[in-house]
Design a protein around this motif. Structure first.
Motif, PDB file in Angstrom:
ATOM      1  N   SER A  69       0.845  -1.182   0.000  1.00  0.00           N
ATOM      2  CA  SER A  69       0.000   0.000   0.000  1.00  0.00           C
ATOM      3  C   SER A  69       0.882   1.234   0.000  1.00  0.00           C
ATOM      4  N   THR A  70       0.326   2.332  -0.509  1.00  0.00           N
ATOM      5  CA  THR A  70       1.033   3.612  -0.415  1.00  0.00           C
ATOM      6  C   THR A  70       0.936   4.199   0.980  1.00  0.00           C
ATOM      7  N   ASN A  71       0.119   3.588   1.836  1.00  0.00           N
ATOM      8  CA  ASN A  71      -0.088   4.112   3.182  1.00  0.00           C
ATOM      9  C   ASN A  71       1.141   3.870   4.058  1.00  0.00           C
ATOM     10  N   PRO A  72       1.793   4.936   4.564  1.00  0.00           N
ATOM     11  CA  PRO A  72       2.973   4.771   5.428  1.00  0.00           C
ATOM     12  C   PRO A  72       2.672   4.041   6.732  1.00  0.00           C
ATOM     13  N   PHE A  73       1.391   3.901   7.066  1.00  0.00           N
ATOM     14  CA  PHE A  73       1.010   3.174   8.282  1.00  0.00           C
ATOM     15  C   PHE A  73       1.688   1.804   8.340  1.00  0.00           C
ATOM     16  N   PHE A  74       1.669   1.080   7.217  1.00  0.00           N
ATOM     17  CA  PHE A  74       2.223  -0.272   7.200  1.00  0.00           C
ATOM     18  C   PHE A  74       3.737  -0.255   7.418  1.00  0.00           C
ATOM     19  N   VAL A 183     -16.248  10.115   6.118  1.00  0.00           N
ATOM     20  CA  VAL A 183     -15.730   9.368   4.978  1.00  0.00           C
ATOM     21  C   VAL A 183     -15.190   8.059   5.517  1.00  0.00           C
ATOM     22  N   THR A 184     -15.856   6.971   5.219  1.00  0.00           N
ATOM     23  CA  THR A 184     -15.489   5.670   5.775  1.00  0.00           C
ATOM     24  C   THR A 184     -14.515   4.946   4.853  1.00  0.00           C
ATOM     25  N   GLY A 185     -13.921   3.901   5.367  1.00  0.00           N
ATOM     26  CA  GLY A 185     -13.217   2.954   4.521  1.00  0.00           C
ATOM     27  C   GLY A 185     -14.221   1.962   3.954  1.00  0.00           C
ATOM     28  N   PRO A 186     -13.744   0.921   3.248  1.00  0.00           N
ATOM     29  CA  PRO A 186     -14.654  -0.104   2.704  1.00  0.00           C
ATOM     30  C   PRO A 186     -15.415  -0.791   3.841  1.00  0.00           C
ATOM     31  N   LEU A 187     -16.734  -0.711   3.810  1.00  0.00           N
ATOM     32  CA  LEU A 187     -17.526  -1.125   4.972  1.00  0.00           C
ATOM     33  C   LEU A 187     -17.653  -2.634   5.124  1.00  0.00           C
ATOM     34  N   GLU A 217     -18.607   6.243   1.432  1.00  0.00           N
ATOM     35  CA  GLU A 217     -17.750   5.061   1.583  1.00  0.00           C
ATOM     36  C   GLU A 217     -16.608   5.161   0.587  1.00  0.00           C
ATOM     37  N   SER A 218     -15.378   5.000   1.057  1.00  0.00           N
ATOM     38  CA  SER A 218     -14.226   5.151   0.185  1.00  0.00           C
ATOM     39  C   SER A 218     -13.252   3.990   0.384  1.00  0.00           C
ATOM     40  N   ASN A 219     -11.947   4.218   0.080  1.00  0.00           N
ATOM     41  CA  ASN A 219     -11.033   3.086  -0.096  1.00  0.00           C
ATOM     42  C   ASN A 219      -9.782   3.106   0.779  1.00  0.00           C
ATOM     43  N   PHE A 220      -9.691   4.002   1.746  1.00  0.00           N
ATOM     44  CA  PHE A 220      -8.529   4.125   2.635  1.00  0.00           C
ATOM     45  C   PHE A 220      -7.279   4.645   1.910  1.00  0.00           C
ATOM     46  N   GLU A 221      -7.404   5.203   0.709  1.00  0.00           N
ATOM     47  CA  GLU A 221      -6.262   5.750  -0.018  1.00  0.00           C
ATOM     48  C   GLU A 221      -6.490   7.232  -0.303  1.00  0.00           C
ATOM     49  N   CYS A 222      -5.422   7.949  -0.678  1.00  0.00           N
ATOM     50  CA  CYS A 222      -5.514   9.390  -0.936  1.00  0.00           C
ATOM     51  C   CYS A 222      -6.530   9.711  -2.024  1.00  0.00           C
ATOM     52  N   CYS A 245     -11.884   8.479   7.998  1.00  0.00           N
ATOM     53  CA  CYS A 245     -11.510   7.315   8.794  1.00  0.00           C
ATOM     54  C   CYS A 245     -10.093   6.787   8.608  1.00  0.00           C
ATOM     55  N   ASN A 246      -9.257   7.461   7.820  1.00  0.00           N
ATOM     56  CA  ASN A 246      -7.819   7.278   7.954  1.00  0.00           C
ATOM     57  C   ASN A 246      -7.106   8.507   7.390  1.00  0.00           C
ATOM     58  N   ASP A 247      -5.844   8.662   7.737  1.00  0.00           N
ATOM     59  CA  ASP A 247      -5.107   9.873   7.385  1.00  0.00           C
ATOM     60  C   ASP A 247      -4.879  10.011   5.886  1.00  0.00           C
TER      61      ASP A 247
END
Length: 334
Positions: A69-74, A183-187, A217-222, A245-247
């Motif tokens: 993922s592009t998410n730096p969280f991981f 704005v949620t992630g995939p529910l 509802e969205s996808n947890f990505e930018c 629901c996420n940065d």
């Protein structure tokens, strides 16, 4: 590659004597010890990790699967895992799943064939997938990180996403906001629905109305956050504040809002979730819910090693608690 037989031949001793010297399992004379060690040095001898692992039935290696993922969280969680493995004297083999269930199963099979002592899974995009391969390796311990309910026995490390969603929404309400969106992630994913449920409960506890037009509802990505802003704007009216629901989505949404000429936070307040390192340096810096990412990595390794030491102990669910990080993306309404 030199062997103990080569050392024994050069030092003019028996192979068993070489073994005793190198493994320090029996006293030998100082002269013999010196000859053996010099022969090992001359031959550039290195003990075989594979042979030792077969003998000890322990490779001192752990496997970890993550979703790319592009998410730096991981990456921040992985940093905690790597550091803890090093501190505990373990090696780490990392595999990416690319969000593909077949690739995940193939990677698990590869890691188990390499005789890793245990596995850590952080592949929440594949939540709910049946992983029948574990039936073939019932004695390999598994720790699941940041994932929903499991169909097989494993220890589990998770954050309290419901509480985090509640904290975020409560913070917006305490700052005077009464028109709130989310704005949620995939529910279909456990984290996303838990954070959304926390949001809804906080609204209910403050007797505020949930407006379905302000729920996306969205996808947890930018890019999901960017598109979510335009979906909200298409409703012709924006709430005064959003729980994103996420940065990563929060960053994308703020970018879209600023492009649209909306002032953050005066015209639209935004709170995120995860507290990834980058959010501290945004303009404005992002108020968010902190997940203890390094602790998540540390606890995963410690839990796996504890399972190796006590394989018959009951499976555990360890919940890490979120906290609020106050920065500059939420406006206080007087």
């Amino acid at each position: 590659m030199a062997t103990m037989k080569d050392i024994a031949r050069l030092a003019q001793v028996s192979t068993s004597t070489v073994s005793h010297v190198l493994n320090k399992t029996r006293f030998v004379s100082e002269d013999i010890e010196k000859r053996v060690k010099q022969a090992a040095k001359d031959l550039n001898y290195s003990p075989s990790a594979l042979a030792r692992s077969l003998k000890m039935k322990c490779t001192k290696t752990l496997g970890m699967l993550v979703t790319t993922s592009t998410n730096p969280f991981f990456g921040e969680v992985l940093k905690g895992v790597e550091r803890r493995c090093y501190e505990k004297g373990y090696n780490l083999i990392l595999c990416n799943t690319e969000g593909d269930s077949e690739r995940m199963k193939a990677s698990i099979d590869t890691l188990l064939q390499k005789r890793v002592d245990g596995l850590m899974l952080m592949c929440s995009t594949l939540e709910g997938q049946e992983i029948e391969i574990f039936e073939r390796y019932p004695n390999v311990p598994v720790v699941v990180m940041d994932w929903g309910p499991m169909t097989y026995a494993s220890d589990k490390i998770q954050d309290n996403s419901y509480k985090g969603g509640y904290l975020a929404t409560q913070y917006l309400i305490k700052h005077g906001h009464t028109t709130l969106g989310c704005v949620t992630g995939p529910l279909h994913r456990h984290q996303a629905i838990s954070r959304f449920n926390g949001f809804k409960q906080a609204l209910q506890d403050s007797n505020l109305i949930l407006n379905p037009d302000w729920i996306v509802e969205s996808n947890f990505e930018c890019d999901g956050g960017y598109e979510a802003y335009h979906q909200l704007k298409a409703t012709k009216s924006l709430p005064s504040a959003l729980f994103v629901c996420n940065d990563m989505m929060a960053m994308g949404l703020i970018n879209a809002a600023i492009e649209d000429g909306v002032s953050i936070p005066k015209e639209l307040s935004v709170i995120g979730y995860d507290d990834i390192h980058l959010t501290k340096y945004m303009a404005p810096s992002l108020t968010t819910i902190h997940q203890p990412k390094h602790q998540l990595g540390n606890v995963a390794v410690d839990t796996l090693l504890s399972r190796l030491a006590q394989p018959q102990a009951p499976q555990r669910i360890i919940q890490l608690e979120p906290s609020l990080v106050e920065r500059n993306s939420v406006y206080k309404i007087v």
